[in-house]
Design an enzyme around this catalytic site. Structure first.
Site, short mmCIF file in Angstrom:
data_model
loop_
_atom_site.label_atom_id
_atom_site.label_comp_id
_atom_site.label_asym_id
_atom_site.label_seq_id
_atom_site.Cartn_x
_atom_site.Cartn_y
_atom_site.Cartn_z
N SER A 133 48.00 58.71 -29.93
CA SER A 133 47.12 59.19 -28.88
C SER A 133 47.28 60.70 -28.65
O SER A 133 46.99 61.47 -29.55
CB SER A 133 47.37 58.38 -27.61
OG SER A 133 46.29 58.56 -26.72
N ASP A 179 38.91 50.88 -29.08
CA ASP A 179 39.71 51.82 -28.28
C ASP A 179 38.82 52.42 -27.20
O ASP A 179 37.92 53.19 -27.50
CB ASP A 179 40.28 52.89 -29.21
CG ASP A 179 41.31 53.80 -28.53
OD1 ASP A 179 41.29 53.90 -27.29
OD2 ASP A 179 42.11 54.41 -29.26
N HIS A 211 43.54 50.60 -28.07
CA HIS A 211 44.28 51.87 -28.09
C HIS A 211 45.74 51.68 -28.47
O HIS A 211 46.37 52.60 -28.98
CB HIS A 211 44.18 52.54 -26.70
CG HIS A 211 44.71 53.93 -26.66
ND1 HIS A 211 44.25 54.94 -27.49
CD2 HIS A 211 45.67 54.52 -25.88
CE1 HIS A 211 44.90 56.07 -27.21
NE2 HIS A 211 45.77 55.84 -26.25
#
Ligand code: 9J3
Length: 262
Positions: A133, A179, A211
């Protein structure tokens, strides 16, 4: 067997063998305490015990926004068991954005190669970075800042800017089709579009994945991440077969794009 690279290690891989959570190398681990004056926080080093086959490439892994080290720690023992020295990091602050995470990754691989207790096992010319991320955004920024890195693997990457056209480090983006935190249409897709004109860039989009899917072991992520690191950190072309021609989608991924040959 014919040695494809001076750095190639381990048995000839099969599509099945590289999906396993544990590869052929026995692994030990050691905690790394925070130290003042150091650009990165604490972490854990995972390394193959075998010292008979020369030095290993090294990989630093950093998690995402609000995520402690443990959220991406599975990469440590798994990647080390395939023949890499790995440090998984606790970010300096869990609220760090991608930019400081990129600096922490670069400092960590430099430390692994030059100062760490396992530096003798590490080839300082064969370093790689990974992150989840905002750590994936940091991974791309680190690749932009240090073209001497051998590989980068952003996981469900998130970043404000989408233009990474200056990145020449072989980069495998791993995105997730469901996601909603770092939607691929806003992040991974345009990141790859900006990269793909350069040599040796790839993009795996996982299927039925959110995610956080890359924060746990999956066979598909292991297969592609190991292949990418082996191919570009170890120059081990025995792994090209798993990347080119690009494998067709299966139940675990919707697409894999790569500029062949690799
Ligand atoms: O590192 C991440 O998981 C990024 C998630 C995110 O949306 O951050 C916005 C502040």
């Amino acid at each position: 067997a014919l040695q494809v690279s001076a750095f190639a290690k381990g048995p000839d891989p099969t599509d099945q063998s590289i999906r396993a959570q544990k590869g052929p190398f026995a692994v030990q681990q050691q905690s790394v305490a925070a130290q003042s004056g150091r650009a990165f926080n604490r972490g854990t080093v995972y390394y193959p015990t075998d010292t008979s086959q020369g030095t290993y490439g090294a990989v630093a892994v950093i998690p995402g926004f609000l995520e402690p080290e443990f959220t991406t720690s599975w990469y440590g023992p798994t990647l080390a068991s395939y023949g890499f020295v790995v440090i998984t990091l606790e970010p300096n602050s869990i609220t760090d954005f991608p930019e400081p995470r990129s600096n922490q990754l670069l400092a960590a691989v430099d430390w692994l190669a030059n100062e760490s207790p396992v530096k003798d096992r590490v080839d300082p010319n064969r370093l790689a970075v990974m992150g989840h991320s905002m750590g994936g955004g940091g991974t791309l920024l680190a690749a932009s800042k240090n073209p001497a890195l051998k590989a980068a693997i952003p996981l469900a990457p998130w970043n404000m800017s989408s233009n990474f056209s200056d990145v020449t480090v072989p980069t495998l983006i791993i995105g997730a089709d469901n996601d909603v935190i770092a939607p691929t249409f806003m992040h991974a897709d345009p990141f790859y579009e900006s990269l793909k004109g350069n040599q040796n860039q790839g993009y795996l989009k996982l299927k039925g994945a959110d995610h956080f899917t890359t924060n746990g072991y999956t066979a598909t992520v292991t297969k592609f991440a190991v292949s990418w690191l082996k191919r570009f950190v170890d120059d081990d072309t025995r792994y090209s077969q798993f990347l080119c021609p690009a494998p067709s989608p299966d139940a675990s991924f919707v697409s894999f794009k790569v500029g062949c040959p690799v």
